[in-house]
Motif scaffolding. Structure first.
Motif, PDB file in Angstrom:
ATOM      1  N   GLY A 159       0.802  -1.217   0.000  1.00  0.00           N
ATOM      2  CA  GLY A 159       0.000   0.000   0.000  1.00  0.00           C
ATOM      3  C   GLY A 159       0.831   1.261   0.000  1.00  0.00           C
ATOM      4  N   SER A 160       0.330   2.271  -0.685  1.00  0.00           N
ATOM      5  CA  SER A 160       0.980   3.585  -0.674  1.00  0.00           C
ATOM      6  C   SER A 160      -0.059   4.663  -0.909  1.00  0.00           C
ATOM      7  N   SER A 161       0.145   5.803  -0.277  1.00  0.00           N
ATOM      8  CA  SER A 161      -0.684   6.960  -0.599  1.00  0.00           C
ATOM      9  C   SER A 161      -0.193   7.561  -1.914  1.00  0.00           C
ATOM     10  N   THR A 162      -1.017   8.431  -2.480  1.00  0.00           N
ATOM     11  CA  THR A 162      -0.704   9.039  -3.781  1.00  0.00           C
ATOM     12  C   THR A 162      -0.114  10.425  -3.586  1.00  0.00           C
ATOM     13  N   PHE A 163       1.003  10.695  -4.243  1.00  0.00           N
ATOM     14  CA  PHE A 163       1.627  12.016  -4.232  1.00  0.00           C
ATOM     15  C   PHE A 163       1.931  12.444  -5.652  1.00  0.00           C
ATOM     16  N   TYR A 164       1.453  13.626  -6.006  1.00  0.00           N
ATOM     17  CA  TYR A 164       1.682  14.149  -7.357  1.00  0.00           C
ATOM     18  C   TYR A 164       1.309  13.104  -8.414  1.00  0.00           C
ATOM     19  N   TYR A 165       0.125  12.509  -8.232  1.00  0.00           N
ATOM     20  CA  TYR A 165      -0.490  11.591  -9.210  1.00  0.00           C
ATOM     21  C   TYR A 165       0.251  10.270  -9.377  1.00  0.00           C
ATOM     22  N   LYS A 166       1.101   9.915  -8.407  1.00  0.00           N
ATOM     23  CA  LYS A 166       1.713   8.575  -8.457  1.00  0.00           C
ATOM     24  C   LYS A 166       2.177   8.137  -7.070  1.00  0.00           C
ATOM     25  N   MET A 167       2.834   6.989  -6.989  1.00  0.00           N
ATOM     26  CA  MET A 167       3.427   6.597  -5.709  1.00  0.00           C
ATOM     27  C   MET A 167       4.788   7.275  -5.602  1.00  0.00           C
ATOM     28  N   LEU A 168       5.280   7.412  -4.386  1.00  0.00           N
ATOM     29  CA  LEU A 168       6.581   8.059  -4.221  1.00  0.00           C
ATOM     30  C   LEU A 168       7.689   7.144  -4.769  1.00  0.00           C
ATOM     31  N   PRO A 169       8.748   7.728  -5.370  1.00  0.00           N
ATOM     32  CA  PRO A 169       9.809   6.935  -5.994  1.00  0.00           C
ATOM     33  C   PRO A 169      10.426   5.838  -5.105  1.00  0.00           C
TER      34      PRO A 169
END
Ligand SMILES: Cc1cc2nc3c(=O)[nH]c(=O)nc-3n(C[C@H](O)[C@H](O)[C@H](O)COP(=O)(O)O)c2cc1C
Length: 144
Positions: free
Chosen positions: A55-65
């Motif tokens: 699971g990951s939250s969304t940042f700037y329309y994607k997952m964090l690098p």
């Protein structure tokens, strides 16, 4: 006993709350579950798991690098054929869980459809949905 590993990236605890509830659902079906932040996750642990939820939250329309890098590193963990699930909290667009599922499928993981997305902080009802996903994962392993 089958085992499920739940790995998350969460900046303010929303996706972490989902991860904890998924694990609770798994354990309620008498299947072992361990929850870990992605940077604590060890490849050995992933290798020994029968199912993986990421699971990951969304940042700037994607997952964090860093999360993307973590998932790519699973190509060394023999994950082909394992059961999987993707989830995450989001604010307005929620691309990360969809992208996670895509990457997991590329690795040969059988990802449960649909991905589980919750807007911002999960409510009690949302957490029930997370538990449901955990139960579904556990049931799949028991049948296998
Ligand atoms: C700088 C920043 C960028 C964000 N970008 C997005 C975005 O592109 N799409 C989206 O759906 N949510 C976006 N969000 C909202 C987060 O995904 C949302 O707050 C989420 O609940 C955070 O969950 P976490 O505590 O598990 O990290 C953004 C939040 C911040 C602070």
């Amino acid at each position: 006993m089958p085992k499920v590993v739940v790995v998350y990236l969460s900046t303010s605890g929303n996706t972490k709350a989902m991860a904890d509830a998924i694990a609770e659902g798994v354990e309620s079906r008498n299947v072992a579950a361990s929850v870990m932040n992605f940077h604590e996750a060890r490849i050995e642990e992933i290798k020994s798991a029968d199912a993986i939820a990421i699971g990951s939250s969304t940042f700037y329309y994607k997952m964090l690098p860093p999360m993307e890098k973590f998932i790519d590193s699973l190509s060394k963990a023999n994950v082909k054929g394992k059961t999987g699930a993707a989830f995450g909290s989001y604010g307005w667009s929620g691309e990360a869980p969809v992208m996670i599922a895509e990457k997991m499928r590329e690795l040969g993981i059988n990802v449960i459809d649909p991905v589980l997305r919750i807007q911002y902080q999960p409510t009690d009802k949302d957490l029930e949905e997370c538990k449901r996903l955990g139960k579904d994962l556990a049931n799949k392993l028991k049948k296998a």
